[in-house]
Design a protein around this motif. Sequence first.
Motif, PDB file in Angstrom:
ATOM      1  N   ASN A 120      -4.898  -0.250  -1.190  1.00  0.00           N
ATOM      2  CA  ASN A 120      -5.608   0.009   0.057  1.00  0.00           C
ATOM      3  C   ASN A 120      -7.010  -0.586  -0.021  1.00  0.00           C
TER       4      ASN A 120
ATOM      5  N   ASN B 214      -0.865  -4.230   3.584  1.00  0.00           N
ATOM      6  CA  ASN B 214       0.176  -3.670   4.449  1.00  0.00           C
ATOM      7  C   ASN B 214       0.581  -4.732   5.467  1.00  0.00           C
TER       8      ASN B 214
ATOM      9  N   MET C 212       0.818  -1.206   0.000  1.00  0.00           N
ATOM     10  CA  MET C 212       0.000   0.000   0.000  1.00  0.00           C
ATOM     11  C   MET C 212       0.857   1.264   0.000  1.00  0.00           C
TER      12      MET C 212
END
Length: 203
Positions: A74, A161, A67
């Motif tokens: 995202n 992430n 991300m």
Amino acid sequence: MKIKFFTVALVLAALHGTMAGDPDILSDFIVPSGNQTVDGNFFTFTGMRVLVEAPDATTFKVFKASMAEFPALNGQSVSYAVLDFPPGSVNPPHAHPRASELLFVLGGSLQVGFVDTTNRLFTQTLETGDLFVFPKGLVHFQYNGDGKNQAFAVSAFGSANAGTVSVPNSVFNSSIDDGILAKSFKTDIVTVRKIKDGLSGKI
């Protein structure tokens, strides 16, 4: 052959997203605040172009598409990294607190392993075309034990992430008191400081 394996790896990365662990979003995708234009460019990441016709790495390198590098990820619960291992190099013990990792060896061979919460070590020697999964949050490593040939791999993560906690850096490049580290590792402060100096490149 390298391009063929790279294509397969991209497909695996996409499939791995179906097992992702990020929170569900209430829209098709998330646009960063301040981004006025959304078109095909927003969903395109060109950062891996540096790998095309690139010379062999001389030190271990990671090329990430998470991300942070690719904002369109995202909310999509997927990311990946390309790992380039020169002969004899290692990706030191580390963990990804927010995702499992699916490693696909595209070239060469790798010795890999992880330690579970009972302190049991699971290891394997992977050849070109092999896959290995590192469970979420567990400490693991990869090592190219071949002293002559490169190794090349792609890792897919079930999070945009995944995060990385490096064991050597988290322990010895932090502000934990040297005396506490010496007691924890049943050694002396001089040894702890030598390890710290080695990690920082002072020796």
